[in-house]
Design a protein around this motif. Structure first.
Motif, PDB file in Angstrom:
ATOM      1  N   ARG A  57       0.867  -1.181   0.000  1.00 15.79           N
ATOM      2  CA  ARG A  57       0.000   0.000   0.000  1.00 15.79           C
ATOM      3  C   ARG A  57       0.910   1.240   0.000  1.00 15.79           C
ATOM      4  NH1 ARG A  57      -5.544  -0.960   2.270  1.00 15.79           N
ATOM      5  NH2 ARG A  57      -5.714  -3.204   2.763  1.00 15.79           N
ATOM      6  N   GLY A  58       0.739   2.068  -1.055  1.00 17.86           N
ATOM      7  CA  GLY A  58       1.557   3.288  -1.104  1.00 17.86           C
ATOM      8  C   GLY A  58       2.201   3.465  -2.458  1.00 17.86           C
ATOM      9  N   LEU A  59       3.001   4.386  -2.571  1.00 19.00           N
ATOM     10  CA  LEU A  59       3.381   5.442  -1.651  1.00 19.00           C
ATOM     11  C   LEU A  59       2.329   6.561  -1.717  1.00 19.00           C
ATOM     12  CD1 LEU A  59       7.083   5.530  -2.831  1.00 19.00           C
ATOM     13  CD2 LEU A  59       6.302   4.596  -0.681  1.00 19.00           C
ATOM     14  N   HIS A  60       1.830   6.942  -0.526  1.00 21.57           N
ATOM     15  CA  HIS A  60       0.773   7.952  -0.475  1.00 21.57           C
ATOM     16  C   HIS A  60       1.211   9.204   0.266  1.00 21.57           C
ATOM     17  CE1 HIS A  60      -2.247   4.399  -0.810  1.00 21.57           C
ATOM     18  NE2 HIS A  60      -1.577   4.602  -1.911  1.00 21.57           N
ATOM     19  N   HIS A 116       4.421   7.778   2.151  1.00 21.27           N
ATOM     20  CA  HIS A 116       4.429   6.609   3.055  1.00 21.27           C
ATOM     21  C   HIS A 116       3.866   5.379   2.346  1.00 21.27           C
ATOM     22  CE1 HIS A 116       2.325   4.067   6.127  1.00 21.27           C
ATOM     23  NE2 HIS A 116       3.597   3.993   6.502  1.00 21.27           N
ATOM     24  N   GLY A 117       4.465   4.248   2.681  1.00 18.75           N
ATOM     25  CA  GLY A 117       3.939   2.986   2.152  1.00 18.75           C
ATOM     26  C   GLY A 117       4.516   1.815   2.927  1.00 18.75           C
ATOM     27  N   SER A 142      -0.589   9.371  -5.219  1.00 15.75           N
ATOM     28  CA  SER A 142       0.373   8.267  -5.036  1.00 15.75           C
ATOM     29  C   SER A 142       1.641   8.556  -5.826  1.00 15.75           C
ATOM     30  CB  SER A 142      -0.237   6.946  -5.554  1.00 15.75           C
ATOM     31  OG  SER A 142      -1.372   6.590  -4.801  1.00 15.75           O
ATOM     32  N   TRP A 145       5.670   3.023  -6.235  1.00 18.96           N
ATOM     33  CA  TRP A 145       6.402   2.270  -5.200  1.00 18.96           C
ATOM     34  C   TRP A 145       7.795   1.857  -5.691  1.00 18.96           C
ATOM     35  CZ3 TRP A 145       7.792  -2.914  -6.103  1.00 18.96           C
ATOM     36  CH2 TRP A 145       7.255  -3.468  -7.294  1.00 18.96           C
ATOM     37  N   ASP A 166      -2.649   2.631  -6.907  1.00 19.22           N
ATOM     38  CA  ASP A 166      -1.192   2.551  -6.724  1.00 19.22           C
ATOM     39  C   ASP A 166      -0.507   1.997  -7.969  1.00 19.22           C
ATOM     40  OD1 ASP A 166      -1.346   1.722  -3.162  1.00 19.22           O
ATOM     41  OD2 ASP A 166      -1.624   3.598  -4.268  1.00 19.22           O
TER      42      ASP A 166
END
Ligand SMILES: Cc1cn([C@H]2C[C@H](O)[C@@H](COP(=O)(O)OP(=O)(O)O[C@H]3O[C@H](C)C(=O)[C@H](O)[C@H]3O)O2)c(=O)[nH]c1=O
Length: 187
Positions: A57-60, A116-117, A142, A145, A166
């Motif tokens: 999950r991420g990168l947000h 963040h991820g 996003s 990643w 993502d």
């Protein structure tokens, strides 16, 4: 409470004191006055997500209304990453990561202005995090990643499982500079 600085100034690893006894254990996971001493402002939104092995999950990031995030794993294990994407930062595009698990009970402080991820390295991960600002889908975006310019060394076996959002993320170089948080905004 142990506070460990990382190679990215402002990004911290926190190790709360765990009180174990014959019944099990107790620990404080947040205390506004103590966490303020480490530069963590009041937290206004608490989130939880559950993910299976190999989910990334991420990168947000949100900007404006960037969120600082105090993240922790209650069950399972993740490799958690913060990336400095503040325009003008001496550490722009640099990343740091840490393994968070129900076992090590570590917390990770990701300041506002950082992307963040995480990737789930255990069988699953029950992930909780407190935010310094509210969710703002209109300002969230996003970053890829696997952006080669960031070069995160994800402990991955094969291709991660990503959300549609993502999987369609852009590399930092392809995001307009005025869309990125500025170092001055969140130094
Ligand atoms: C973040 C968020 C999401 N949602 C809704 C929006 C979607 O319908 C659904 C899933 O959202 P999303 O796919 O963005 O969730 P994650 O991929 O886990 O994203 C989060 O995890 C990464 C690692 C982060 O760092 C962010 O805090 C956050 O973006 O929950 C809400 O209603 N409130 C919220 O605060």
């Amino acid at each position: 409470m142990q506070v460990i600085e990382t190679e990215l100034p402002g990004v911290l690893i926190l190790e709360p004191k765990v009180f174990g006894d014959a019944r099990g254990y107790f620990l404080e996971t947040y205390r506004a006055n103590r966490y303020a001493e480490f530069g963590i402002p009041p937290l206004v939104q608490d989130n939880q997500s559950y993910s299976t092995h190999g989910v990334l999950r991420g990168l947000h990031v949100q900007h404006p209304r960037a969120q600082g995030k105090l993240v922790q794993v209650l069950e399972g294990e993740v490799f958690d990453v913060a990336v400095d994407i503040r325009r003008g930062s001496p550490h722009f595009g640099h990343w740091t990561g840490v393994t968070l698990s129900g076992e090590n009970k570590r917390q990770f402080w990701v300041p506002p202005g950082f992307a963040h991820g995480f990737v789930v390295t255990g069988e699953h991960a029950l992930f909780v995090y407190k935010n310094t600002d509210y969710y703002s889908p209109e300002t969230e975006f996003s970053v890829r990643w696997d952006d080669p310019a960031i070069g995160i060394e994800w402990p991955l076996e094969g291709v991660p499982s990503l959300s549609q959002k993502d999987s369609e993320a852009h590399c930092l170089a392809d995001i307009p500079a005025d869309r990125l948080p500025g170092y001055e905004d969140y130094a």
